[in-house]
Design a protein around this motif. Structure first.
Motif, PDB file in Angstrom:
ATOM      1  N   TRP A   1       0.863  -1.179   0.000  1.00 39.05           N
ATOM      2  CA  TRP A   1       0.000   0.000   0.000  1.00 39.05           C
ATOM      3  C   TRP A   1       0.900   1.229   0.000  1.00 39.05           C
ATOM      4  CZ3 TRP A   1      -4.916   0.798  -1.070  1.00 39.05           C
ATOM      5  CH2 TRP A   1      -5.529   2.006  -0.687  1.00 39.05           C
TER       6      TRP A   1
ATOM      7  N   ASN B   1      -6.581   7.909   1.035  1.00 43.21           N
ATOM      8  CA  ASN B   1      -5.778   8.876   0.279  1.00 43.21           C
ATOM      9  C   ASN B   1      -6.376  10.261   0.455  1.00 43.21           C
ATOM     10  OD1 ASN B   1      -4.322   6.679  -0.680  1.00 43.21           O
ATOM     11  ND2 ASN B   1      -5.604   6.463  -2.494  1.00 43.21           N
TER      12      ASN B   1
ATOM     13  N   TYR C   1      -3.184   6.818   7.575  1.00 47.12           N
ATOM     14  CA  TYR C   1      -2.877   5.399   7.750  1.00 47.12           C
ATOM     15  C   TYR C   1      -3.224   5.073   9.190  1.00 47.12           C
ATOM     16  CZ  TYR C   1       0.093   7.035   3.963  1.00 47.12           C
ATOM     17  OH  TYR C   1       0.556   7.660   2.837  1.00 47.12           O
TER      18      TYR C   1
ATOM     19  N   GLN D   1       2.087  10.819  -7.192  1.00 50.84           N
ATOM     20  CA  GLN D   1       2.531   9.994  -6.058  1.00 50.84           C
ATOM     21  C   GLN D   1       1.938   8.591  -6.077  1.00 50.84           C
ATOM     22  OE1 GLN D   1       1.472  13.135  -3.049  1.00 50.84           O
ATOM     23  NE2 GLN D   1       3.454  12.590  -2.193  1.00 50.84           N
ATOM     24  N   PHE D   2       1.007   8.336  -6.990  1.00 50.82           N
ATOM     25  CA  PHE D   2       0.423   6.995  -7.057  1.00 50.82           C
ATOM     26  C   PHE D   2       1.354   6.064  -7.830  1.00 50.82           C
ATOM     27  CE2 PHE D   2      -3.329   9.587  -6.276  1.00 50.82           C
ATOM     28  CZ  PHE D   2      -4.001   8.837  -5.332  1.00 50.82           C
TER      29      PHE D   2
ATOM     30  N   SER E   1       2.443   4.490   0.758  1.00 49.15           N
ATOM     31  CA  SER E   1       2.252   5.228   2.013  1.00 49.15           C
ATOM     32  C   SER E   1       3.214   6.395   2.165  1.00 49.15           C
ATOM     33  CB  SER E   1       2.397   4.272   3.199  1.00 49.15           C
ATOM     34  OG  SER E   1       1.557   3.151   3.071  1.00 49.15           O
TER      35      SER E   1
ATOM     36  N   MET F   1      -2.877  13.088  -1.425  1.00 48.31           N
ATOM     37  CA  MET F   1      -1.926  12.507  -2.372  1.00 48.31           C
ATOM     38  C   MET F   1      -2.118  13.137  -3.753  1.00 48.31           C
ATOM     39  SD  MET F   1      -1.479   8.487  -2.359  1.00 48.31           S
ATOM     40  CE  MET F   1      -0.164   7.566  -3.060  1.00 48.31           C
TER      41      MET F   1
ATOM     42  N   ASN G   1      -1.407  11.352   3.753  1.00 54.01           N
ATOM     43  CA  ASN G   1      -2.618  10.520   3.827  1.00 54.01           C
ATOM     44  C   ASN G   1      -2.939  10.098   5.250  1.00 54.01           C
ATOM     45  OD1 ASN G   1      -2.897  10.591   1.047  1.00 54.01           O
ATOM     46  ND2 ASN G   1      -1.694   8.726   0.747  1.00 54.01           N
TER      47      ASN G   1
ATOM     48  N   SER H   1      -7.595  10.728  -4.675  1.00 59.69           N
ATOM     49  CA  SER H   1      -7.483  11.194  -3.289  1.00 59.69           C
ATOM     50  C   SER H   1      -8.589  12.225  -3.058  1.00 59.69           C
ATOM     51  CB  SER H   1      -6.117  11.840  -3.048  1.00 59.69           C
ATOM     52  OG  SER H   1      -6.004  13.049  -3.778  1.00 59.69           O
TER      53      SER H   1
END
Ligand code: BTN
Length: 245
Positions: free
Chosen positions: A48, A133, A57, A140-141, A50, A136, A55, A151
């Motif tokens: 995932w 997300n 988490y 950045q993906f 990160s 983001m 984001n 996001s």
């Protein structure tokens, strides 16, 4: 939920941290939250993405006195909580995708990874890991995503503060968790289905070993996907990746 909250600037995975705390006896409702993860875990052994500081988490440790067979239901409680928190806090039309993804504009904005420690009759603990997300950026993906991703920032056109959003999420999750304990899974399943856009539509399910197509007919009392293939009893699917046709 969140009365006992453990924060990390960076950690390997909030799910792994919550599991460690659970093994040490941390109480029901303990929350782990991190600004960044070095090895964020996704479903089916995936990673995932990160990146730090953008984001949410977070992992929630629960110790419900229910049969381990009902553990998958808790993932629906959490996915529903995320969708509702995004709707209520951000005013964005979040939807859900089986089993436990949250969509915005037909792209994945959040995912859920639940991990359990149980014996035959009793759950020791469940860790519900939520990756949302928030801010983001498109670049950045990861390039090799299986499903389009987005996001809250990309969807809304501006950044969001994470802490108030997280607070709202824990609040909604607590409300739905209590409803689950008091009233069972049925009210959760109906709310989840109301936010799922695919009922009655043709979908394809990738089960790893094979793919099956059919009409999405909702979820059963354990959260299994009901797939109508030939008008007879629906096929029950317990794991897989779904996409609309
Ligand atoms: C998915 O594959 O859709 C599930 C992604 C779950 C990611 C979250 S981020 C917080 C928690 N810690 C992890 O390592 N994974 C979950």
């Amino acid at each position: 939920i969140g009365r006992n909250l453990v924060y990390f600037a960076e950690t390997d995975s909030t799910n792994s941290q919550a599991q460690r705390l659970a093994e040490e006896g941390a109480p029901d409702g303990t929350v782990v939250v991190a600004d960044g993860q070095r090895s964020g875990k996704g479903r089916m052994g995936r990673t995932w993405a990160s990146p730090t500081g953008v984001n949410l988490y977070t992992s929630v440790l629960l110790r419900p006195a229910v049969s381990p067979l009902r553990a998958p239901q808790l993932s629906f409680v959490a996915a529903l909580a995320v969708a509702r928190a995004v709707r209520e806090h951000c005013g964005l039309a979040a939807e859900v995708k089986w089993p436990n993804d949250i969509l915005l504009d037909h792209a994945k904005v959040a995912g859920l990874l639940s991990e359990m420690n149980a014996e035959s009759e009793r759950i020791h603990y469940v860790v519900l890991g939520i990756g949302l997300n928030v801010n983001m950026e498109a670049e950045q993906f990861p390039a090799d995503l299986r499903y389009p991703a987005t996001s809250l920032k990309l969807a809304a056109g501006h950044a969001w503060e994470r802490a108030p959003l997280a607070r709202h999420l824990y609040h909604v999750l607590e409300e739905l968790y209590e409803q689950f304990l008091d009233q069972g899974f049925a009210p959760i399943a109906r709310q989840w289905e109301a936010l799922c856009p695919w009922r009655g539509r043709r979908i394809e399910v990738d089960r790893g070993a094979d793919r099956v197509c059919g009409t999405f007919a909702g979820i059963d009392e354990y959260g299994a996907l009901l797939l109508d293939i030939d008008g007879n009893a629906p096929l029950k699917i317990y794991a897989g990746d779904v996409r609309p046709l």
